[in-house]
Design a protein around this motif. Sequence first.
Motif, PDB file in Angstrom:
ATOM      1  N   ILE A   1       0.889  -1.103   0.138  1.00 32.21           N
ATOM      2  CA  ILE A   1      -0.115   0.124   0.023  1.00 32.21           C
ATOM      3  C   ILE A   1       0.867   1.383   0.081  1.00 32.21           C
ATOM      4  CG2 ILE A   1      -1.668   1.308   1.125  1.00 32.21           C
ATOM      5  CD1 ILE A   1      -2.760  -1.590   2.530  1.00 32.21           C
ATOM      6  N   ALA A   2       0.844   2.062  -1.008  1.00 29.25           N
ATOM      7  CA  ALA A   2       1.569   3.482  -1.054  1.00 29.25           C
ATOM      8  C   ALA A   2       0.433   4.265  -0.854  1.00 29.25           C
ATOM      9  CB  ALA A   2       2.390   3.281  -2.435  1.00 29.25           C
ATOM     10  N   VAL A   3       0.785   5.574  -0.225  1.00 29.46           N
ATOM     11  CA  VAL A   3      -0.258   6.651  -0.100  1.00 29.46           C
ATOM     12  C   VAL A   3       0.613   7.693  -0.434  1.00 29.46           C
ATOM     13  CG1 VAL A   3      -1.309   7.857   1.816  1.00 29.46           C
ATOM     14  CG2 VAL A   3      -1.224   5.328   1.856  1.00 29.46           C
TER      15      VAL A   3
ATOM     16  N   LEU B   1      -1.365   6.773   6.485  1.00 29.90           N
ATOM     17  CA  LEU B   1       0.038   6.316   6.808  1.00 29.90           C
ATOM     18  C   LEU B   1       0.165   5.490   7.650  1.00 29.90           C
ATOM     19  CD1 LEU B   1       1.833   9.983   6.597  1.00 29.90           C
ATOM     20  CD2 LEU B   1       2.020   8.142   4.960  1.00 29.90           C
TER      21      LEU B   1
ATOM     22  N   ALA C   1       0.058   2.211   5.411  1.00 33.31           N
ATOM     23  CA  ALA C   1       0.899   2.167   4.435  1.00 33.31           C
ATOM     24  C   ALA C   1       2.318   1.702   4.655  1.00 33.31           C
ATOM     25  CB  ALA C   1       1.096   3.704   3.758  1.00 33.31           C
TER      26      ALA C   1
ATOM     27  N   GLY D   1       5.026   5.986   2.186  1.00 38.49           N
ATOM     28  CA  GLY D   1       4.401   7.019   2.026  1.00 38.49           C
ATOM     29  C   GLY D   1       5.249   8.043   1.109  1.00 38.49           C
TER      30      GLY D   1
ATOM     31  N   GLY E   1       5.643   4.262   5.734  1.00 36.94           N
ATOM     32  CA  GLY E   1       4.643   5.125   6.503  1.00 36.94           C
ATOM     33  C   GLY E   1       4.925   5.142   7.825  1.00 36.94           C
TER      34      GLY E   1
END
Length: 234
Positions: free
Chosen positions: A31-33, A198, A201, A204, A218
Amino acid sequence: MSFLIGEGMTGGYGGADILNGCTIAVDKGEIAVIVGPNGAGKSTAMKAIFGMLNLRQGRVMFDGEDITALSPQERVLKGMGFVPQTHNVFTSMTVEENLEMGAFIRRDDYRQTMEQVYELFPVLKQKRRQPAGQLSGGQRQQVAVGRALMTQPKVLMLDEPTAGVSPIVMDELFDRIIEISRTGIAILMVEQNARQALNIADKGYVLVQGANRYTDTGEALMANPEVRRTFLGG
């Protein structure tokens, strides 16, 4: 190289550049935020990666292939799913019809995928005969995400998935996003609720004026006093 990367992206609308050499990447199951102040270019970066914005400089690589010149439709066929922030459901169509629309590129039997979507979002199964326009904001977001999942994407891109929903619904959506990532799908999302985003994540990106200000895990960004003070409200 990352599974999906928008590298050194510079571009905008008309003559003005909104992105200034920014780089965003995500790997399978991650998961990239993308967070940052209003007007930082967060949604523009997503659109550039999805092919809705022509880059003046930089490139987009997906699974080892340069896709910079491909249209959004071609990127969907390659395995990219995109959920815009607004106008992301067909309001007059039922929940099930919305999901069927998501399967428009499929030539195989998509019923198993639909069952997986219903398992992920049980409320959609209950309301499958109801027009999407009659649903709550959070339920509409579930329909939009579910429709994107019907294409069996390798990357799921979410633009402000929790905008306008209650804190309880936001937590639930984030839980589902974590579940989706655990199936191996790469998740790239822009999120106003930076602190909560975050928290879930792996990676981030803090953008300011279309450029990378901070890039880290994150957890590290949450622990960074400068990031906390400037972007997370202390």
